[in-house]
Design a protein around this motif. Structure first.
Motif, PDB file in Angstrom:
ATOM      1  N   GLY A  24       6.223  13.939  -0.480  1.00  0.00           N
ATOM      2  CA  GLY A  24       7.507  13.209  -0.339  1.00  0.00           C
ATOM      3  C   GLY A  24       8.441  14.584  -0.077  1.00  0.00           C
ATOM      4  O   GLY A  24       9.440  14.352   0.859  1.00  0.00           O
ATOM      5  N   ALA A  25       8.330  15.681  -0.864  1.00  0.00           N
ATOM      6  CA  ALA A  25       9.482  16.743  -0.424  1.00  0.00           C
ATOM      7  C   ALA A  25       9.158  17.455   0.681  1.00  0.00           C
ATOM      8  O   ALA A  25      10.259  17.777   1.476  1.00  0.00           O
ATOM      9  CB  ALA A  25       9.083  17.642  -1.770  1.00  0.00           C
ATOM     10  N   LEU A  68      15.299   7.329   0.877  1.00  0.00           N
ATOM     11  CA  LEU A  68      15.436   6.617  -0.303  1.00  0.00           C
ATOM     12  C   LEU A  68      14.833   4.942  -0.098  1.00  0.00           C
ATOM     13  O   LEU A  68      14.204   4.364  -1.327  1.00  0.00           O
ATOM     14  CB  LEU A  68      16.754   6.526  -0.875  1.00  0.00           C
ATOM     15  N   SER A  69      14.968   4.451   0.949  1.00  0.00           N
ATOM     16  CA  SER A  69      14.384   3.231   1.103  1.00  0.00           C
ATOM     17  C   SER A  69      13.146   3.129   1.357  1.00  0.00           C
ATOM     18  O   SER A  69      12.589   1.769   1.268  1.00  0.00           O
ATOM     19  CB  SER A  69      15.641   2.705   2.636  1.00  0.00           C
ATOM     20  N   LEU A  70      12.497   4.154   1.597  1.00  0.00           N
ATOM     21  CA  LEU A  70      11.110   4.226   1.790  1.00  0.00           C
ATOM     22  C   LEU A  70      10.268   4.736   0.614  1.00  0.00           C
ATOM     23  O   LEU A  70       9.155   4.219   0.530  1.00  0.00           O
ATOM     24  CB  LEU A  70      10.702   5.251   2.985  1.00  0.00           C
ATOM     25  N   VAL A  71      10.807   5.682  -0.153  1.00  0.00           N
ATOM     26  CA  VAL A  71       9.936   6.222  -1.084  1.00  0.00           C
ATOM     27  C   VAL A  71       9.274   5.280  -2.020  1.00  0.00           C
ATOM     28  O   VAL A  71       8.017   5.431  -2.412  1.00  0.00           O
ATOM     29  CB  VAL A  71      10.973   7.327  -1.954  1.00  0.00           C
ATOM     30  N   TYR A  78       0.720   4.526  -2.293  1.00  0.00           N
ATOM     31  CA  TYR A  78      -0.337   5.660  -2.215  1.00  0.00           C
ATOM     32  C   TYR A  78      -0.958   5.641  -3.557  1.00  0.00           C
ATOM     33  O   TYR A  78      -2.211   5.954  -3.626  1.00  0.00           O
ATOM     34  CB  TYR A  78       0.760   6.706  -2.302  1.00  0.00           C
ATOM     35  N   VAL A  79      -0.149   5.242  -4.680  1.00  0.00           N
ATOM     36  CA  VAL A  79      -0.908   5.299  -6.187  1.00  0.00           C
ATOM     37  C   VAL A  79      -2.002   4.380  -6.237  1.00  0.00           C
ATOM     38  O   VAL A  79      -3.310   4.748  -6.529  1.00  0.00           O
ATOM     39  CB  VAL A  79       0.164   5.066  -7.179  1.00  0.00           C
ATOM     40  N   LEU A  80      -1.746   3.147  -5.636  1.00  0.00           N
ATOM     41  CA  LEU A  80      -2.931   2.109  -5.554  1.00  0.00           C
ATOM     42  C   LEU A  80      -3.971   2.363  -4.796  1.00  0.00           C
ATOM     43  O   LEU A  80      -5.196   2.351  -5.107  1.00  0.00           O
ATOM     44  CB  LEU A  80      -2.314   0.657  -4.923  1.00  0.00           C
ATOM     45  N   SER A 178      11.846   6.479  -8.799  1.00  0.00           N
ATOM     46  CA  SER A 178      12.798   5.623  -9.740  1.00  0.00           C
ATOM     47  C   SER A 178      14.221   5.340  -9.116  1.00  0.00           C
ATOM     48  O   SER A 178      14.900   4.481  -9.063  1.00  0.00           O
ATOM     49  CB  SER A 178      12.924   6.335 -11.074  1.00  0.00           C
ATOM     50  N   ILE A 179      14.639   6.752  -8.429  1.00  0.00           N
ATOM     51  CA  ILE A 179      15.927   6.658  -7.817  1.00  0.00           C
ATOM     52  C   ILE A 179      15.982   5.909  -6.546  1.00  0.00           C
ATOM     53  O   ILE A 179      16.687   5.085  -6.226  1.00  0.00           O
ATOM     54  CB  ILE A 179      16.276   8.090  -7.327  1.00  0.00           C
TER      55      ILE A 179
END
Length: 674
Positions: A24-25, A68-71, A78-80, A178-179
Motif C-alpha cells: 500500500g505504501a 482511501l476509497s480503495l484500501v 488480500y488477507v482472505l 481503519s482510516i
C-alpha cells in the motif's frame, strides 16, 4: 478450532497485514509520483494560471481520496486470499497494481494530448475507431512508452523491497485500512469536493484519471442513473413555462418526441423570393469553436475570412453544438434528432425511421451528397446517410489521383486535408449537377488532432503575424501553434472554396450554412460551455439584409427553420407533425434563451443542459451572460427545477432505441417516398 490453527491464522493475518502495508505504501507513493509527473507535463506543454505547487497539492489530495476509497476493500480481499495461499495473493495484487498503473498512464497521456478526460465514452466506439483515434493522435509514442517502462520497473522493485525487506509494525498496518473504513462509512468521497480552479483544463488536470474513468463508467452502466422526480412533469413538460418555447406533444407514450410543427418561419424576412428551389451547402468545420472565431472571440480571432463572411450573413454568435464530439452533428444539424444511448447513428440494430432535411427534400426532387476527407464509416455517419437516401457519399476511398492525403502520423492518417476536400467538392459537384436542387454536406478534418496541414510553414507565419496584429501575449499561444495554424488553414480553405463557388451559375441560388461540430478540445477550455460554443452562419446572395443575433440557438434549430422557410416560400408540402428536438433559430438581436438544450459531451456522457440563462454541468450550476461567459452559482431551487427538466428529457431520450419510435410509419412513408 485448535489453538495451533488459531496461532497459525493469527500469524498469517499479521504477516499479510504487514506485507499489505508495504504494498500500500508503495502504491500510494507511486500514485503521487504519477500525479507529479502529470502536473509537470501539463505545465510544460500548456499554459497554466495556477502555480505548479498548488496544482500538485490539489492533485495529491485527489489521489489520497482515491487511495482511501480503495484500501479497506483491497486489504480485506488480500488477507482472505493470503489465508489459503500467501504467495498467490502477493503475486495477484502486484499484477493488479502493475496493470492499474499502465492504465493510469494511458489515461494520463491521453488527457495530456487531447485535454479530454477519457471515461465511459470509450465504450461508445468500435475497436477500429479507437485504434484510428489513438494512432493518429500520437499520444502513445516512443518517449511515453519509455517513461512507462521505467516507471513500472522501479514500481516492481519498490513493491518487493517495501513488502519483503521492511517489517511494518502491526499498529501501522491496521491503521491505514481503519482510516479507509472510516472514510468510506462517512462518505468521504462526496464530502471532500474537488476545488474549482480558474479553468476547466486545470480542474481536470488535478483529477485522478482512473478515478474519473471508473466514476464515469459506473454512471454509464448504472441502470438507475435517471432519477426522475415524481414532480418532474411540473417542469417544462410542454416547454411553455417561464417564457420557454411551447411544444405540443401528440402521443408521448408511443412517440416520445412527436409534436405538432411550430410552423415558425423566421428566415423569410431576410431572404428575397425566387422561383427556383435553393441549393443548400452545409460546411461543418471540425473543431470550429467560437472561442477563436470572429470578432469578440475570447481567445482572439483566428478566422479572418469567416469573420468577414459573417458580416455579410445571418450570424448567430451564441450558437451551441449539441455534443463535444463529431458523432451528433449530422443528426442534429440535418434532422434535429435526439441522441438515444450512444448517439443517433449508433442505434442498434438499425437507425429508426425519422425525418430530416435529407429525406424530406429528396422526396421533393433534391439530390443529396456528402463529402468527407476521412472514412465515412466513422461514428456511424455512412449508416445515417444511407438511411436518409444519400446517393453520393464521397469519402477518402472515392478521391481520384491528383489529390494529396494528410501525411501519416504513427502510420495513421485522417484522410484528405480541407483544401483538397473542398477542391474535390467543387470539381465533383459540378459533374454530378443534373439540374435538380441539391443539398451538399461537407465535413472537414484538418482541425483535428494531430493538426497536420499542408503548407505548414506558410500558416505558421500567418499565425505569428496574427498574434502581432491582435497584440496578445504570445507566450499564451505558442504552445498551440499547430492548432491555431490549422484553424487559419481551414479558414483559408473555405475562403478559396467560396471564391470559386461564386463563379458558378448556381451561386445566385445557393444558401451556405457554416458551423463547427464542436470546439477543439486540444486548446484548453475556458469554461464548461466553451466546448459547445460555436458560430452558426447562413450566407447567401439571396439575402436581402444581414444581421447578427445574440440569442442562443443550437444545431437542433437549423433544420426546422430551413424547412419552414421552404414550406412557406416554395409551396412544399411538409408534415404537420415531426419529432424535431429544436423549434427553430432565434432571430432576436438581444441576448436571451427560450430553448431547453441537452448537450452530450461524449457518446456516453449526457451531462449538460442549458435552460434559459442557466447551464447545468453534471452537478454544478452556472449562469450565462451575453458573451457566454459563465459564473458558478448556488441556487438549490433553480438547480432542482433544471435537473428535473433535464431528467425528464433524458428519460424520453433513453426510450428511443428501446422499442419506441421517432415518427409514425405512415408519416415517414408519405413524406419520404419519391
Amino acid at each position: 478450532m485448535s489453538s495451533t490453527y488459531k496461532s497459525q491464522l493469527i500469524s498469517i493475518i499479521r504477516k499479510s497485514s504487514s506485507t499489505f502495508a508495504g504494498i500500500g505504501a508503495a502504491f500510494l507513493m507511486f500514485l503521487f509520483l504519477a500525479s507529479i509527473i502529470e502536473i509537470l507535463l501539463g505545465a510544460y506543454n500548456h499554459n497554466i494560471t495556477s502555480g505548479v505547487e498548488e496544482l500538485i497539492y490539489y492533485s495529491l489530495l485527489e489521489d489520497a481520496k482515491f487511495f482511501l476509497s480503495l484500501v479497506f476493500p483491497a486489504y480485506l480481499l488480500y488477507v482472505l486470499l493470503s489465508i489459503p495461499v500467501t504467495r498467490l495473493a502477493f503475486g495477484l495484487l502486484k499484477l493488479i497494481i502493475v496493470i492499474f498503473f499502465i492504465f493510469q498512464f494511458i489515461l494520463l497521456f491521453y488527457f495530456n494530448t487531447t485535454l479530454v478526460l477519457l471515461g465511459s465514452d470509450l465504450f461508445g466506439y468500435s475497436a477500429d475507431e479507437i485504434v484510428q483515434t489513438v494512432g493518429s493522435s500520437g499520444s502513445i509514442g516512443f518517449l511515453p512508452v519509455l517513461v512507462l517502462t521505467l516507471f513500472i520497473g522501479v514500481l516492481i522493485l519498490t513493491i518487493n523491497y517495501f513488502s519483503k525487506k521492511i517489517q511494518w509494525p502491526l499498529w501501522f498496518a491496521l491503521m491505514i485500512p481503519s482510516i479507509s473504513l472510516s472514510f468510506i462509512l462517512n462518505g468521504g468521497e462526496s464530502k471532500f469536493n474537488s476545488p474549482r480552479l480558474s479553468n476547466e483544463f486545470e480542474s481536470n488536470l488535478i483529477k485522478n484519471k482512473s478515478s474519473s474513468f471508473f466514476a464515469s463508467s459506473y454512471s454509464y452502466f448504472n441502470p438507475d442513473r435517471f432519477e426522475i422526480d415524481i414532480y418532474a412533469d411540473n417542469y417544462a413538460k410542454d416547454y411553455g413555462n417561464d417564457g420557454f418555447r411551447k411544444a405540443t406533444y401528440v402521443d408521448e407514450s408511443k412517440f416520445p418526441f412527436l409534436r405538432l410543427d411550430s410552423e415558425s418561419d423566421v428566415l423569410s424576412p431576410f431572404f428575397r423570393s425566387d422561383e427556383r428551389l435553393p441549393n443548400f451547402v452545409f460546411i461543418i468545420v471540425e473543431g470550429l469553436g467560437r472561442a477563436f472565431t470572429n470578432e469578440g472571440a475570447i481567445l482572439g480571432n483566428f478566422t479572418p475570412f469567416l469573420d468577414s463572411l459573417s458580416q455579410k450573413s445571418l450570424y448567430w454568435k451564441n450558437g451551441l453544438s449539441t455534443s463535444g464530439r463529431t458523432f451528433s452533428v449530422l443528426p442534429s444539424v440535418l434532422g434535429s434528432l435526439p441522441f438515444s444511448e450512444n448517439g443517433f447513428n449508433e442505434i442498434s440494430p438499425s437507425v429508426p425511421n425519422h425525418l430530416s432535411m435529407l429525406n424530406l427534400l429528396k422526396s421533393k426532387g433534391y439530390t443529396n451528397s456528402f463529402y468527407y476527407g476521412g472514412n465515412a464509416e466513422f461514428d456511424g455517419m455512412a449508416n445515417f446517410l444511407q438511411k436518409n437516401g444519400v446517393k453520393y457519399i464521397m469519402d477518402e476511398d472515392t478521391f481520384p489521383r491528383g489529390y494529396k492525403k494528410i501525411p501519416s502520423n504513427n502510420g495513421f492518417s485522417w484522410g484528405y486535408g480541407d483544401k483538397e476536400l473542398l477542391r474535390y467538392y467543387l470539381e465533383n459537384s459540378a459533374k454530378l449537377d443534373n439540374g435538380s436542387p441539391r443539398i451538399d454536406v461537407i465535413l472537414t478534418v484538418s482541425t483535428h488532432d494531430p493538426f497536420i496541414i499542408g503548407e505548414k510553414e506558410k500558416y505558421r507565419k500567418l499565425f505569428r503575424q496574427r498574434l502581432k496584429d491582435q497584440k496578445v501575449d504570445e507566450s499564451k499561444y505558442l504552445d498551440y501553434e499547430k492548432q491555431y495554424s490549422s484553424v487559419l488553414y481551414a479558414d483559408d480553405a473555405i475562403k478559396n472554396m467560396i471564391s470559386e463557388y461564386e463563379k458558378r451559375e448556381d451561386f445566385e441560388n445557393t444558401i451556405f450554412i457554416i458551423t463547427g461540430d464542436h470546439r477543439i478540445p486540444e486548446i484548453p477550455m475556458v469554461s464548461k460551455i466553451d466546448r459547445y460554443h460555436v458560430p452558426i452562419i447562413i450566407y447567401s446572395p439571396m439575402l436581402k439584409r444581414t444581421e447578427e443575433f445574440s440569442a442562443i440557438s443550437s444545431h437542433f434549430d437549423v433544420a426546422p427553420s430551413l424547412l419552414n422557410y421552404l414550406e412557406n416560400n416554395y409551396n412544399l408540402q411538409l408534415p404537420k407533425m415531426n419529432s424535431f428536438v429544436g423549434q427553430g433559430l432565434d432571430t432576436t438581436k438581444l441576448f436571451r434563451n427560450i430553448n431547453m438544450i441537452p448537450l452530450k459531451q461524449t457518446k456516453t456522457a449526457l451531462i449538460d443542459f442549458v435552460m434559459g440563462e442557466y447551464h447545468l454541468n453534471d452537478d454544478q450550476l452556472f449562469r450565462l451572460d451575453a458573451n457566454m461567459v459563465e459564473t458558478p452559482i448556488e441556487d438549490p431551487d433553480k438547480k432542482e427545477e433544471i435537473l428535473n427538466a433535464f431528467n425528464q428529457w433524458q428519460r424520453k431520450n433513453s426510450e428511443i432505441g428501446n422499442g419506441k419510435k421517432i415518427i409514425p410509419d405512415s408519416i415517414y412513408k408519405e413524406y419520404t417516398s419519391n
